[in-house]
Design a protein around this motif. Structure first.
Motif, PDB file in Angstrom:
ATOM      1  N   GLU A   1      -1.771  32.347  37.766  1.00 49.48           N
ATOM      2  CA  GLU A   1      -0.637  33.072  37.066  1.00 49.48           C
ATOM      3  C   GLU A   1      -1.078  33.383  35.377  1.00 49.48           C
ATOM      4  OE1 GLU A   1       3.305  32.165  37.928  1.00 49.48           O
ATOM      5  OE2 GLU A   1       3.184  32.619  39.937  1.00 49.48           O
ATOM      6  N   VAL A   2      -1.437  31.843  34.909  1.00 46.48           N
ATOM      7  CA  VAL A   2      -1.832  31.915  33.587  1.00 46.48           C
ATOM      8  C   VAL A   2      -2.995  32.902  33.122  1.00 46.48           C
ATOM      9  CG1 VAL A   2      -2.447  30.533  31.706  1.00 46.48           C
ATOM     10  CG2 VAL A   2      -0.620  29.587  33.318  1.00 46.48           C
ATOM     11  N   ILE A   3      -4.028  32.598  34.145  1.00 47.07           N
ATOM     12  CA  ILE A   3      -5.327  33.434  33.954  1.00 47.07           C
ATOM     13  C   ILE A   3      -4.958  35.061  33.891  1.00 47.07           C
ATOM     14  CG2 ILE A   3      -7.508  34.056  35.030  1.00 47.07           C
ATOM     15  CD1 ILE A   3      -7.662  31.339  35.982  1.00 47.07           C
ATOM     16  N   ASP A   4      -4.096  35.306  34.638  1.00 45.58           N
ATOM     17  CA  ASP A   4      -3.518  36.879  34.665  1.00 45.58           C
ATOM     18  C   ASP A   4      -3.042  37.217  33.690  1.00 45.58           C
ATOM     19  OD1 ASP A   4      -2.787  39.392  35.842  1.00 45.58           O
ATOM     20  OD2 ASP A   4      -1.267  38.752  36.778  1.00 45.58           O
ATOM     21  N   THR A   5      -2.215  36.305  33.138  1.00 46.10           N
ATOM     22  CA  THR A   5      -1.315  36.691  31.721  1.00 46.10           C
ATOM     23  C   THR A   5      -2.696  36.781  30.624  1.00 46.10           C
ATOM     24  OG1 THR A   5       0.369  35.568  32.200  1.00 46.10           O
ATOM     25  CG2 THR A   5       0.221  35.980  30.045  1.00 46.10           C
ATOM     26  N   ILE A   6      -3.547  35.711  30.343  1.00 47.56           N
ATOM     27  CA  ILE A   6      -4.497  35.893  29.492  1.00 47.56           C
ATOM     28  C   ILE A   6      -5.493  37.162  29.531  1.00 47.56           C
ATOM     29  CG2 ILE A   6      -6.639  34.734  28.810  1.00 47.56           C
ATOM     30  CD1 ILE A   6      -5.241  31.834  29.516  1.00 47.56           C
ATOM     31  N   LEU A   7      -5.755  37.430  30.839  1.00 50.18           N
ATOM     32  CA  LEU A   7      -6.717  38.466  31.008  1.00 50.18           C
ATOM     33  C   LEU A   7      -5.950  39.965  30.648  1.00 50.18           C
ATOM     34  CD1 LEU A   7      -9.357  39.378  32.025  1.00 50.18           C
ATOM     35  CD2 LEU A   7      -8.388  39.303  34.419  1.00 50.18           C
ATOM     36  N   HIS A   8      -4.770  39.861  30.956  1.00 44.43           N
ATOM     37  CA  HIS A   8      -3.916  41.097  30.563  1.00 44.43           C
ATOM     38  C   HIS A   8      -3.819  41.277  29.102  1.00 44.43           C
ATOM     39  CE1 HIS A   8      -0.167  43.377  29.761  1.00 44.43           C
ATOM     40  NE2 HIS A   8      -0.543  44.070  30.828  1.00 44.43           N
ATOM     41  N   GLU A   9      -3.621  40.088  28.355  1.00 44.31           N
ATOM     42  CA  GLU A   9      -3.691  40.198  26.647  1.00 44.31           C
ATOM     43  C   GLU A   9      -5.123  40.696  26.330  1.00 44.31           C
ATOM     44  OE1 GLU A   9      -3.388  39.527  22.896  1.00 44.31           O
ATOM     45  OE2 GLU A   9      -1.600  39.601  24.247  1.00 44.31           O
ATOM     46  N   LEU A  10      -5.861  40.026  26.737  1.00 40.35           N
ATOM     47  CA  LEU A  10      -7.514  40.466  26.178  1.00 40.35           C
ATOM     48  C   LEU A  10      -8.073  41.818  26.386  1.00 40.35           C
ATOM     49  CD1 LEU A  10      -9.313  37.061  27.205  1.00 40.35           C
ATOM     50  CD2 LEU A  10      -8.320  37.730  25.091  1.00 40.35           C
ATOM     51  N   LEU A  11      -7.442  42.453  27.732  1.00 45.51           N
ATOM     52  CA  LEU A  11      -7.780  43.910  28.101  1.00 45.51           C
ATOM     53  C   LEU A  11      -7.054  44.724  27.064  1.00 45.51           C
ATOM     54  CD1 LEU A  11      -8.483  43.445  31.952  1.00 45.51           C
ATOM     55  CD2 LEU A  11      -9.995  44.078  30.182  1.00 45.51           C
ATOM     56  N   HIS A  12      -5.974  44.381  26.712  1.00 48.69           N
ATOM     57  CA  HIS A  12      -5.146  45.287  25.670  1.00 48.69           C
ATOM     58  C   HIS A  12      -5.824  45.053  24.209  1.00 48.69           C
ATOM     59  CE1 HIS A  12      -2.881  46.064  29.484  1.00 48.69           C
ATOM     60  NE2 HIS A  12      -2.450  47.025  28.831  1.00 48.69           N
ATOM     61  N   ARG A  13      -6.573  44.362  24.024  1.00 47.40           N
ATOM     62  CA  ARG A  13      -6.908  44.404  22.818  1.00 47.40           C
ATOM     63  C   ARG A  13      -7.967  45.265  22.398  1.00 47.40           C
ATOM     64  NH1 ARG A  13      -7.760  37.826  21.234  1.00 47.40           N
ATOM     65  NH2 ARG A  13      -5.710  37.215  21.542  1.00 47.40           N
ATOM     66  N   LYS A  14      -8.195  45.599  21.034  1.00 52.72           N
ATOM     67  CA  LYS A  14      -9.356  46.581  20.489  1.00 52.72           C
ATOM     68  C   LYS A  14     -10.519  45.806  20.781  1.00 52.72           C
ATOM     69  CE  LYS A  14     -10.961  48.963  16.589  1.00 52.72           C
ATOM     70  NZ  LYS A  14     -10.761  49.264  15.032  1.00 52.72           N
ATOM     71  N   GLY A  15     -11.545  46.529  21.311  1.00 56.06           N
ATOM     72  CA  GLY A  15     -12.885  45.879  21.585  1.00 56.06           C
ATOM     73  C   GLY A  15     -12.983  45.294  22.857  1.00 56.06           C
ATOM     74  N   ALA A  16     -12.036  45.583  23.754  1.00 50.20           N
ATOM     75  CA  ALA A  16     -12.002  44.911  25.120  1.00 50.20           C
ATOM     76  C   ALA A  16     -13.303  45.559  26.084  1.00 50.20           C
ATOM     77  CB  ALA A  16     -10.809  44.841  25.728  1.00 50.20           C
ATOM     78  N   PRO A  17     -13.754  44.980  26.691  1.00 47.94           N
ATOM     79  CA  PRO A  17     -14.541  45.500  27.659  1.00 47.94           C
ATOM     80  C   PRO A  17     -13.853  46.686  28.615  1.00 47.94           C
ATOM     81  CG  PRO A  17     -14.992  43.203  28.095  1.00 47.94           C
ATOM     82  CD  PRO A  17     -13.658  43.604  27.328  1.00 47.94           C
ATOM     83  N   SER A  18     -14.505  47.772  29.222  1.00 50.76           N
ATOM     84  CA  SER A  18     -13.978  48.651  30.008  1.00 50.76           C
ATOM     85  C   SER A  18     -13.421  48.053  31.200  1.00 50.76           C
ATOM     86  CB  SER A  18     -14.732  50.030  30.262  1.00 50.76           C
ATOM     87  OG  SER A  18     -14.491  50.781  31.474  1.00 50.76           O
ATOM     88  N   PRO A  19     -12.544  48.361  31.894  1.00 53.29           N
ATOM     89  CA  PRO A  19     -11.888  47.782  33.363  1.00 53.29           C
ATOM     90  C   PRO A  19     -13.043  48.044  34.317  1.00 53.29           C
ATOM     91  CG  PRO A  19     -10.042  48.666  32.087  1.00 53.29           C
ATOM     92  CD  PRO A  19     -11.050  48.975  31.537  1.00 53.29           C
ATOM     93  N   ASP A  20     -13.552  49.208  33.961  1.00 54.76           N
ATOM     94  CA  ASP A  20     -14.815  49.849  35.000  1.00 54.76           C
ATOM     95  C   ASP A  20     -16.133  49.152  34.863  1.00 54.76           C
ATOM     96  OD1 ASP A  20     -13.148  51.677  36.060  1.00 54.76           O
ATOM     97  OD2 ASP A  20     -13.453  53.180  34.183  1.00 54.76           O
ATOM     98  N   ASP A  21     -16.132  48.405  33.889  1.00 52.01           N
ATOM     99  CA  ASP A  21     -17.505  47.637  33.534  1.00 52.01           C
ATOM    100  C   ASP A  21     -17.114  46.082  33.083  1.00 52.01           C
ATOM    101  OD1 ASP A  21     -20.276  47.072  33.233  1.00 52.01           O
ATOM    102  OD2 ASP A  21     -20.258  47.881  31.176  1.00 52.01           O
ATOM    103  N   LEU A  22     -16.357  45.501  33.901  1.00 53.54           N
ATOM    104  CA  LEU A  22     -15.725  44.382  33.464  1.00 53.54           C
ATOM    105  C   LEU A  22     -16.236  43.231  34.342  1.00 53.54           C
ATOM    106  CD1 LEU A  22     -13.578  42.684  31.720  1.00 53.54           C
ATOM    107  CD2 LEU A  22     -11.796  43.248  33.607  1.00 53.54           C
ATOM    108  N   ALA A  23     -16.622  42.169  33.712  1.00 56.82           N
ATOM    109  CA  ALA A  23     -17.100  41.054  34.063  1.00 56.82           C
ATOM    110  C   ALA A  23     -16.353  39.596  33.414  1.00 56.82           C
ATOM    111  CB  ALA A  23     -18.644  40.481  33.917  1.00 56.82           C
ATOM    112  N   VAL A  24     -15.555  38.881  34.225  1.00 56.35           N
ATOM    113  CA  VAL A  24     -14.751  38.024  33.931  1.00 56.35           C
ATOM    114  C   VAL A  24     -15.300  36.527  34.570  1.00 56.35           C
ATOM    115  CG1 VAL A  24     -12.649  36.886  33.928  1.00 56.35           C
ATOM    116  CG2 VAL A  24     -12.693  39.365  33.971  1.00 56.35           C
TER     117      VAL A  24
END
Length: 291
Positions: free
Chosen positions: A78-101
Motif C-alpha cells: 500500500e505504501v509503495i502504491d502511494t509513493i508510485l502514485h506521487e512520483l508519476l504525477h510529478r513533472k519529468g516522470a516516465p510515461s506510464p507506457d514506458d515505465l520500469a519500477v
C-alpha cells in the motif's frame, strides 16, 4: 580515475562474449529508457524517486513514508502504491507506457520471490513480490536491497571504471553485501551472515553492533578491517565500497582499516544508492524482456 568504456563493442573479444551473456544486471544492456523509478523498502522508511539513467541522478526530491508497523507485505504494498502514485504525477516522470519500477526488499530475492527475512517481518518469507505488486502500473522488478546499492555504486559511484570484482558492504542494522564483476551483478551475496570470530558477522561488525557495545571508533575500524580480511580470503575483490548510514562518519573508523590488498573507499551515493540501483535494474530487466 578515467572511466573505462565497458560496452560490448569496446571490450576484448573474450570479455565481449561475457558481457553479452547478460546476468541479473549488466552494463552491456542497451536501449534503456531515459528515466525509471526506484523504491527502497527499509526498516524505518520506504523511499522512492525518479532516476535519470544516463547520469544516475534523481529528478526532484525523494518521497519518503515511514515503514508501517507491522511491515507485512500487504501493508508495504500500500505504501509503495502511494509513493508510485506521487512520483508519476510529478513533472519529468516516465510515461506510464514506458515505465520500469525497481523495488528493493531487505532479503534474498530470486525471481521476485523473497527467500529470507532476517531483518524484516516473517510474513515476507516465500512472498511472491511480483504477484504482490502486479496491479501497480509499469513493469515491476524486485531485488535485494544491498544489491541495489552495490549496483548503483559500481555504475555511478565509487566503483565507476573499475574492472574485476567490486564489493559494496553496507553497515547498518545488519550487514548487506553486493558483488559486481565487470559490470554484472552477482546477486544475493549474504556475507553479513557468514561466521566471523565465532559469531554471525553482523552481530560483531554492523553499525548496530558498534552501538550496542559502545565501541570506540578506532576499535570498530579494526573490527571492520578484520571482517574485510575475512571476506578477502573467500571472495577477493579489487575494491571494497563501504556504505550504509555509518559511511557518513567513515573518517572516524576507515583510517583504522589496514592491511588489505583491495582498495577500501567510502560510498558516494549514500542514501540515494538504493533508489538509483533499483531503477537501473528495473530498466535493464525491462529492456531484456522487451528485447
Amino acid at each position: 580515475m578515467a572511466t573505462t568504456d565497458r560496452s560490448p563493442d569496446n571490450l576484448p573479444e573474450g570479455d565481449a562474449l561475457a558481457a553479452k551473456a547478460i546476468g541479473p544486471a549488466s552494463a552491456g544492456v542497451k536501449n534503456l529508457p531515459r528515466r525509471a523509478i526506484g523504491i527502497d523498502v527499509g526498516g524505518t522508511g520506504i523511499k522512492g524517486g525518479i532516476v535519470d539513467l544516463p547520469t544516475g541522478e534523481l529528478v526532484g526530491d525523494r518521497y519518503r513514508i515511514p515503514t508501517p508497523k507491522p511491515a507485512t507485505p500487504e501493508a508495504v504494498a500500500e505504501v509503495i502504491d502511494t509513493i508510485l502514485h506521487e512520483l508519476l504525477h510529478r513533472k519529468g516522470a516516465p510515461s506510464p507506457d514506458d515505465l520500469a519500477v525497481g523495488v528493493l526488499v531487505p532479503g534474498i530475492v530470486i525471481d521476485n520471490v523473497v527467500l529470507s527475512a532476517a531483518n524484516v517481518d516473517d510474513s515476507w518469507l516465500e512472498c511472491d513480490a511480483g504477484q504482490l505488486l502486479a496491479e501497480l502500473p509499469g513493469q515491476i522488478y524486485t531485488m535485494n536491497d544491498a544489491d541495489g546499492a552495490g549496483l548503483a555504486e559500481a555504475r555511478y559511484g565509487a566503483g565507476v571504471g573499475r574492472t574485476g570484482t567490486v564489493m559494496t558492504i553496507t553497515l547498518g542494522t545488519g550487514i548487506g553485501a553486493a558483488m559486481v564483476h565487470d559490470g554484472v551483478l552477482v546477486p544475493n551475496a549474504e556475507f553479513g551472515h557468514l561466521e566471523f570470530e565465532g559469531e554471525i558477522a553482523e552481530k560483531v561488525a554492523s553499525a548496530s553492533a558498534r552501538e550496542r557495545a559502545d565501541m570506540p571508533w578506532d576499535e570498530y575500524g579494526r573490527t571492520v578491517g578484520r571482517y574485510l580480511k575475512h571476506l578477502e580470503r573467500i571472495f577477493p575483490p579489487s575494491m571494497f565500497i563501504i556504505g550504509g548510514g555509518i559511511s557518513k562518519r567513515s573518517e572516524d573508523f576507515l583510517p583504522y582499516v589496514e592491511g588489505l590488498r583491495a582498495e577500501v573507499v567510502t560510498a558516494q551515493l549514500q542514501n540515494n544508492a538504493g533508489i538509483v540501483g533499483a531503477a537501473l535494474y528495473a530498466a535493464e530487466q525491462t529492456a531484456l524482456t522487451d528485447g
